[in-house]
Design an enzyme around this catalytic site. Sequence first.
Site, mmCIF file in Angstrom:
data_model
loop_
_atom_site.group_PDB
_atom_site.id
_atom_site.type_symbol
_atom_site.label_atom_id
_atom_site.label_comp_id
_atom_site.label_asym_id
_atom_site.label_seq_id
_atom_site.Cartn_x
_atom_site.Cartn_y
_atom_site.Cartn_z
ATOM 1 N N THR A 232 2.576 3.148 -15.853
ATOM 2 C CA THR A 232 3.534 4.081 -15.771
ATOM 3 C C THR A 232 4.148 4.977 -16.596
ATOM 4 O O THR A 232 5.061 4.278 -17.880
ATOM 5 C CB THR A 232 3.957 4.471 -14.282
ATOM 6 O OG1 THR A 232 3.171 3.602 -13.453
ATOM 7 C CG2 THR A 232 4.819 5.437 -13.828
ATOM 8 N N ARG B 153 -6.575 2.508 -3.809
ATOM 9 C CA ARG B 153 -4.936 3.048 -3.736
ATOM 10 C C ARG B 153 -4.138 4.066 -4.521
ATOM 11 O O ARG B 153 -4.454 3.704 -5.559
ATOM 12 C CB ARG B 153 -5.138 0.882 -4.035
ATOM 13 C CG ARG B 153 -3.618 0.798 -4.867
ATOM 14 C CD ARG B 153 -2.697 1.015 -5.406
ATOM 15 N NE ARG B 153 -1.379 0.054 -5.495
ATOM 16 C CZ ARG B 153 -1.198 0.476 -6.530
ATOM 17 N NH1 ARG B 153 -1.237 1.478 -7.896
ATOM 18 N NH2 ARG B 153 0.333 -0.059 -6.987
ATOM 19 N N VAL B 154 -3.364 4.058 -3.824
ATOM 20 C CA VAL B 154 -2.171 5.206 -4.370
ATOM 21 C C VAL B 154 -1.046 4.013 -3.808
ATOM 22 O O VAL B 154 -0.532 3.700 -2.949
ATOM 23 C CB VAL B 154 -2.176 5.849 -3.041
ATOM 24 C CG1 VAL B 154 -0.936 7.321 -3.879
ATOM 25 C CG2 VAL B 154 -3.537 7.046 -3.598
ATOM 26 N N GLY B 155 -0.720 4.474 -5.202
ATOM 27 C CA GLY B 155 0.864 3.744 -4.979
ATOM 28 C C GLY B 155 2.470 3.851 -5.484
ATOM 29 O O GLY B 155 1.940 5.727 -4.268
ATOM 30 N N ASP B 156 3.061 3.654 -5.641
ATOM 31 C CA ASP B 156 4.162 4.883 -4.656
ATOM 32 C C ASP B 156 4.503 5.692 -6.302
ATOM 33 O O ASP B 156 5.586 6.795 -5.791
ATOM 34 C CB ASP B 156 6.366 3.973 -6.327
ATOM 35 C CG ASP B 156 5.489 3.698 -7.314
ATOM 36 O OD1 ASP B 156 4.673 2.838 -7.616
ATOM 37 O OD2 ASP B 156 6.788 3.668 -8.436
ATOM 38 N N THR C 30 9.186 2.778 -12.422
ATOM 39 C CA THR C 30 7.997 2.234 -12.727
ATOM 40 C C THR C 30 8.078 1.319 -12.185
ATOM 41 O O THR C 30 9.102 0.656 -12.213
ATOM 42 C CB THR C 30 7.725 1.881 -14.080
ATOM 43 O OG1 THR C 30 6.597 1.332 -14.672
ATOM 44 C CG2 THR C 30 9.038 2.204 -15.118
ATOM 45 N N GLY C 31 6.961 0.033 -12.223
ATOM 46 C CA GLY C 31 7.027 -0.979 -11.786
ATOM 47 C C GLY C 31 5.624 -1.023 -10.475
ATOM 48 O O GLY C 31 4.767 -0.330 -10.593
ATOM 49 N N HIS C 32 5.959 -2.463 -9.727
ATOM 50 C CA HIS C 32 5.144 -2.891 -8.885
ATOM 51 C C HIS C 32 5.458 -1.700 -7.556
ATOM 52 O O HIS C 32 5.961 -2.190 -7.491
ATOM 53 C CB HIS C 32 5.614 -4.730 -8.394
ATOM 54 C CG HIS C 32 3.684 -4.986 -7.051
ATOM 55 N ND1 HIS C 32 5.253 -5.149 -6.059
ATOM 56 C CD2 HIS C 32 2.709 -4.738 -7.328
ATOM 57 C CE1 HIS C 32 3.884 -5.632 -5.129
ATOM 58 N NE2 HIS C 32 2.491 -5.151 -6.159
ATOM 59 N N GLY C 33 4.277 -0.347 -7.734
ATOM 60 C CA GLY C 33 4.611 -0.220 -6.290
ATOM 61 C C GLY C 33 4.147 -0.443 -4.400
ATOM 62 O O GLY C 33 5.244 0.397 -3.973
HETATM 63 N N1 GLY Z 1 3.907 1.829 -10.556
HETATM 64 C C1 GLY Z 1 2.494 2.645 -10.428
HETATM 65 C C2 GLY Z 1 1.467 1.997 -9.029
HETATM 66 O O1 GLY Z 1 1.802 0.470 -8.790
HETATM 67 O O2 GLY Z 1 0.968 2.537 -9.049
#
Ligand code: GLY
Length: 314
Positions: free
Chosen positions: A171, A199-202, A222-225
């Site tokens: 990101t 899959r859609v993240g944050d 940014t990081g684990h969505g």
């Molecule tokens: N931060 C981006 C994602 O997890 O998709």
Amino acid sequence: MGTKPVLVVHGGAWAIPDEFAERSILGVKNAVKNGFAVLEMGGSSMKAVEIAVRALEDDTVFDAGHGAVLNADGYVELDAIIMNGKTLAAGAVSCIRNISNPVTFACSVLEKTPYVMLTGTGSNQFAEKLGIPQVPVEELVTDHAKAEWEQYRKYKQTVKSLFNTELVHDTVGAVAIDCEGNMACATSTGGITNKMVGRVGDTPVIGSGGYADNLVGAVSATGHGESIMKVTLARLILFHMEQGKTPEEAADSALHYMEKRVHGRGGVIVVSKTGEWTARFTTKRMAWAGIKEGVLMYGLNPGETIQEILKPSK
Ligand code: GLY
């Protein structure tokens, strides 16, 4: 009126390997200068964050636009958001496969539709209607992204454990306040290597990957969505600021809460309505850069801040 403009960018919070360090620093410095030039000329924070994020999307060292990571089927699926702090209007796109600059597409969703997010076939039809250039899906795939994909397909760990401890790209984003005191944020990503198709993240989720409100501030995350969405990280930081915390205190508080509550790591850039700003992260590294009052600051490692005085523009 008379607000000192500020622009801050990030190139993703993750365990950036040494081979990517210099390019990541150069990339964020280039992006922040491009975006800040807009603010210096009296342009809007919306235009500045879009220009900064476009520069990051075009730089193949980052996980966004050209060079983004690949999903389980071996192609990119891109997500992006842009938000206007004056009106709270937001535009977002998800699962985009063939558009080089999703942030500009997200801007069109904000400006030209009554909706906040577009996805799937409808987003392709909308892009065609607007004449947004669609590129062949292979064009956004780099050799490095392919090699990374091959490597990660072999791992048995969950995406989250990979994210927290290993070399998982992530990101880009920007936050800004302009001369009129208007705030904006933009965030763009390819997500996580080898993610499930669809899959859609944050990133495109309002309040998670970004939020901007003139009454408080602007955040890009940014990081684990999945972790970021569970704690609505961007809005949580603004909530802490509403309770009186500084941007740095609010960012640290929210990032530590995310780690403790859902075991997820990440990073954020934050600017307040008074122009105070910060870049904070709980991963090994995050490339970031900010400009305010002729001073460029940037860093990559925890606790690192390098300062350059910029030449006054004519
Ligand atoms: N931060 C981006 C994602 O997890 O998709």
